[in-house]
Design a protein around this motif. Sequence first.
Motif, PDB file in Angstrom:
ATOM      1  N   TRP A 104       0.316  -0.998  -0.061  1.00 16.60           N
ATOM      2  CA  TRP A 104      -0.696  -0.130  -0.121  1.00 16.60           C
ATOM      3  C   TRP A 104       0.980   1.180  -0.203  1.00 16.60           C
ATOM      4  CZ3 TRP A 104      -1.048  -4.042   3.297  1.00 16.60           C
ATOM      5  CH2 TRP A 104      -2.011  -4.731   3.460  1.00 16.60           C
ATOM      6  N   TYR A 146      -8.136   0.915  -0.213  1.00 14.70           N
ATOM      7  CA  TYR A 146      -9.348   0.251  -0.399  1.00 14.70           C
ATOM      8  C   TYR A 146     -10.274   0.971  -1.238  1.00 14.70           C
ATOM      9  CZ  TYR A 146     -13.217  -2.182   1.197  1.00 14.70           C
ATOM     10  OH  TYR A 146     -14.919  -2.467   1.031  1.00 14.70           O
ATOM     11  N   SER A 178       0.018 -10.031  -3.679  1.00 15.34           N
ATOM     12  CA  SER A 178       0.059  -9.227  -2.592  1.00 15.34           C
ATOM     13  C   SER A 178      -0.979  -8.408  -1.995  1.00 15.34           C
ATOM     14  CB  SER A 178       2.194  -8.293  -2.253  1.00 15.34           C
ATOM     15  OG  SER A 178       2.588  -7.745  -1.196  1.00 15.34           O
ATOM     16  N   ALA A 179       0.151  -6.980  -1.170  1.00 18.42           N
ATOM     17  CA  ALA A 179      -1.028  -5.968  -0.410  1.00 18.42           C
ATOM     18  C   ALA A 179      -2.242  -5.816  -1.767  1.00 18.42           C
ATOM     19  CB  ALA A 179      -0.621  -4.534  -0.668  1.00 18.42           C
ATOM     20  N   ASN A 182      -5.312  -8.679  -0.618  1.00 20.85           N
ATOM     21  CA  ASN A 182      -5.775  -8.574   0.361  1.00 20.85           C
ATOM     22  C   ASN A 182      -6.636  -7.038  -0.568  1.00 20.85           C
ATOM     23  OD1 ASN A 182      -6.404  -5.300   1.739  1.00 20.85           O
ATOM     24  ND2 ASN A 182      -5.821  -7.702   3.341  1.00 20.85           N
ATOM     25  N   ALA A 186     -10.856  -7.843  -0.207  1.00 18.06           N
ATOM     26  CA  ALA A 186     -11.995  -7.672   0.067  1.00 18.06           C
ATOM     27  C   ALA A 186     -12.824  -6.660  -1.097  1.00 18.06           C
ATOM     28  CB  ALA A 186     -10.685  -5.810   0.508  1.00 18.06           C
TER      29      ALA A 186
END
Length: 195
Positions: A104, A146, A178-179, A182, A186
């Motif tokens: 991030w 996000y 990776s990030a 995620n 989400a």
Amino acid sequence: MRLKPVVFTVLLTVAFAYYVYIPLPDAIQEPWKLMLLDAGFRATMHLVREEMFSILVHGFEGVMPGVKVSDITFAGIPVRVYEPPAGGEGHLRRGLMFYHGGGWALGSAKKGSYDAINRMVSDELNTVVVSVEYRLYPEVHFPVPYLDCLAAAKHFLSPEVLAKYAIDPERVGVSGDSAGGNLAAAVAQEVNTNN
């Protein structure tokens, strides 16, 4: 004449120590292990810079000349859209949202291996790939990355955008590494919950 190898060895040792040494708090046990690990990561990053990946990207551009790449915005979020070559008229294509990794705080899907992989996926799977350039730390804090990814995904899933790119709404996925993985999980949960 034996002095040259000794001088060379001393200079090499000093250079290595200078590269490896980083100041660490006194409370860290066995700081030399952390210093060597850090030096290994830094050396790897130096060896695998973006310039090396640009060779890979240009290679894919030659192999996949039909992939159309556009830098636009979805709901105010910068994205790069990869459209496969035209073909299969009357058939809807797949759609894929991609979120790059980098904790991030680092990275861009427009450069290096991410760009090359998205070109390849678009071409080989006849998929419209949308790579999201979400905002990064330290300019923004959680949950802004996000929210950027979610806004871009909702825009992508709008009937107008799906029709524009001839995408089957039943064959849209999210992905990331990776990030970015995620973020993909989400976003998928949020979109599934609200539909």
